[in-house]
Design an enzyme around this catalytic site. Structure first.
Site, PDB file in Angstrom:
ATOM      1  N   ASP A 103      -1.329  10.299  -4.554  1.00  0.00           N
ATOM      2  CA  ASP A 103      -0.514  10.639  -3.383  1.00  0.00           C
ATOM      3  C   ASP A 103       0.102   9.343  -2.853  1.00  0.00           C
ATOM      4  O   ASP A 103      -0.596   8.499  -2.288  1.00  0.00           O
ATOM      5  CB  ASP A 103      -1.395  11.294  -2.323  1.00  0.00           C
ATOM      6  CG  ASP A 103      -0.620  11.733  -1.084  1.00  0.00           C
ATOM      7  OD1 ASP A 103       0.551  11.328  -0.935  1.00  0.00           O
ATOM      8  OD2 ASP A 103      -1.196  12.472  -0.265  1.00  0.00           O
ATOM      9  N   HIS A 104       1.428   9.205  -3.014  1.00  0.00           N
ATOM     10  CA  HIS A 104       2.086   7.955  -2.648  1.00  0.00           C
ATOM     11  C   HIS A 104       2.125   7.736  -1.137  1.00  0.00           C
ATOM     12  O   HIS A 104       2.388   6.619  -0.669  1.00  0.00           O
ATOM     13  CB  HIS A 104       3.511   7.932  -3.216  1.00  0.00           C
ATOM     14  CG  HIS A 104       3.977   6.563  -3.599  1.00  0.00           C
ATOM     15  ND1 HIS A 104       3.575   5.412  -2.941  1.00  0.00           N
ATOM     16  CD2 HIS A 104       4.811   6.136  -4.586  1.00  0.00           C
ATOM     17  CE1 HIS A 104       4.137   4.358  -3.485  1.00  0.00           C
ATOM     18  NE2 HIS A 104       4.887   4.767  -4.491  1.00  0.00           N
ATOM     19  N   ARG A 105       1.878   8.766  -0.352  1.00  0.00           N
ATOM     20  CA  ARG A 105       1.820   8.576   1.100  1.00  0.00           C
ATOM     21  C   ARG A 105       0.637   7.707   1.484  1.00  0.00           C
ATOM     22  O   ARG A 105       0.705   6.923   2.441  1.00  0.00           O
ATOM     23  CB  ARG A 105       1.708   9.923   1.812  1.00  0.00           C
ATOM     24  CG  ARG A 105       2.882  10.871   1.598  1.00  0.00           C
ATOM     25  CD  ARG A 105       2.583  12.230   2.207  1.00  0.00           C
ATOM     26  NE  ARG A 105       1.351  12.812   1.674  1.00  0.00           N
ATOM     27  CZ  ARG A 105       0.811  13.957   2.085  1.00  0.00           C
ATOM     28  NH1 ARG A 105       1.416  14.651   3.043  1.00  0.00           N
ATOM     29  NH2 ARG A 105      -0.291  14.419   1.538  1.00  0.00           N
TER      30      ARG A 105
END
Length: 422
Positions: A394-396
């Site tokens: 999850d790049h967040r």
């Protein structure tokens, strides 16, 4: 007075659940904590327990019914209470249903719930149907739980269906025939000159609907990126062989991968996070969810505190969780949450694949099979055992450099597996 037994909130944010079975009959004496029946949540089956000692006065909902949280399921009499107390509780239940709009609507429209004190609530027919099998004007249409659920899922109004069951009751075949007629699918001729639909209708289970919601939400709301890695697995396989002589049961590659992932999360704690709208949550321990295939779909039981467990403890924990998962007996606390996920298809011969992140986790590791391959070592080609894996992130919550450091540490543990034991 008689007590209403209502559908409990057995799973976080679930508005309803399915009453799978009753394990008691009307008139049975029960004690507090005894099982009254089984409830199916999105992921597992849990027991409906009696809150106090008493006698089962009335079962209000048929097995197979989808029932809203808080809706009445049964009436439980205390010591000395009589049929008059059932009637009083039935009136209260009826009032609750009216306040909510309709008794059947409260029960998810899977069953026509009768609160009449003199008529059994769970039955096969109804006096409202005429002798000809058609519903009297203004009467409720009665149908089996399966028929009601199938009609609701396919947008068919019960009022438009003709019932072929006892006393005009709508049954599964009536709904399937209406679906076939509505679809216009070409029939397939049978040997006796009749016809059958060109497909089989398989209603979605609660678990399949939950899986569909979660994976769709994951791919549409979580910005995935992927890192691929591989390791030389000869030392890992050697350690597993040695553990066979000292660890009860069978230690699997999956058990070792869970331990390696937990050690890597301990060493790279910034990977052990989940995303929320206001802040990151960084966990003190590695709670690793492991994907398990069951007859009804995929569940992800969680090995809690895997960074504090040895290989033998992880293996024993996984064995117990898998058994309960496949029996549909996981408790919500055993599959909700987790800070990291693992999916392993290596035992099915899959060499390389990518998995979808399972919220609230921020990463999912997809592990493939160990394969014998040609590798180059000091300018010499030799055969070795190689295992590939893909990390979905999850790049967040996690950036590429951080994920790469974690993956390198995970690979190191697989290639130096003795380090996982200390």
């Amino acid at each position: 007075m008689a007590t209403m037994v209502c559908m409990p909130a057995v799973s976080a944010n679930a508005p309803d659940a399915v009453l799978v079975e009753w394990t008691v009959r009307e008139g049975d004496a029960v004690r507090a904590g005894d099982s009254l029946g089984g409830i199916e949540t999105d992921k597992a089956m849990v027991d409906l327990e009696a809150e106090h000692d008493g006698v089962v006065g009335r079962l209000l909902v048929a097995p197979g019914s989808r029932v809203a949280v808080g809706a009445p399921l049964a009436l439980l009499l205390r010591q000395g209470e009589t049929a008059e107390d059932i009637a009083d509780a039935a009136r209260r239940a009826d009032a609750a249903a009216v306040a909510g709009g309709d008794a059947a609507a409260i029960a998810g429209d899977d069953v026509a719930v009768s609160f009449d004190a003199d008529t059994p609530a769970v039955g096969n027919g109804d006096a409202a149907t005429s002798a000809g099998g058609n519903a009297a004007p203004g009467a409720r249409r009665f149908a089996s739980p399966v028929a009601r659920r199938l009609a609701a899922e396919n947008g068919l109004a019960l009022a438009t269906l003709a019932g072929s069951g006892p006393q005009g009751r709508i049954v599964k075949r009536d709904v399937e025939q209406a679906m076939e007629a509505a679809s216009g699918a070409p029939p397939i001729a049978t040997e006796d000159g009749g016809s059958s639909p060109a497909y089989e209708v398989l209603p979605h289970s609660s678990m399949r609907r939950a899986i569909a919601r979660r994976v769709a939400a994951s791919k549409s709301t979580i910005p995935h990126f992927y890192l691929r890695g591989q390791c030389r697995a000869d030392a890992l396989l050697g350690l597993r062989e040695q553990l066979k002589t000292v660890v009860p049961g069978r230690v699997s590659i999956n058990d070792l991968a869970v331990r390696a992932a937990a050690c890597a999360l301990r060493d790279v704690p910034d990977m052990n996070v989940t995303w929320t709208a206001d802040a990151l949550r960084r966990y003190r321990h590695a709670d690793i969810a492991v994907a398990v295939a069951t007859p009804n779909g995929l569940v992800t039981p969680i090995v809690r505190g895997a960074d504090q467990l040895g290989v033998a403890a992880i293996s024993g924990t996984m064995t117990a969780l898998i058994e309960r998962a496949r029996a549909g007996r996981l408790a919500p606390a055993e599959y909700e949450g987790g800070s990291f996920g693992i999916s392993n298809l290596g035992m099915l011969g899959v060499v390389d694949f990518a998995a979808i992140i399972n919220p609230p986790q921020s990463a999912m590791l997809a592990i493939g099979a160990v394969a014998r391959e040609a590798v180059v070592e000091a300018d010499t080609i030799r055969v070795a055992s190689v295992m590939r894996y893909t990390l979905a992130v999850d790049h967040r919550a996690i950036d590429g450099e951080l994920a790469a450091r974690w993956l390198a540490r995970f690979t190191w543990y697989l290639e130096h597996p003795v380090a996982m034991l200390v």
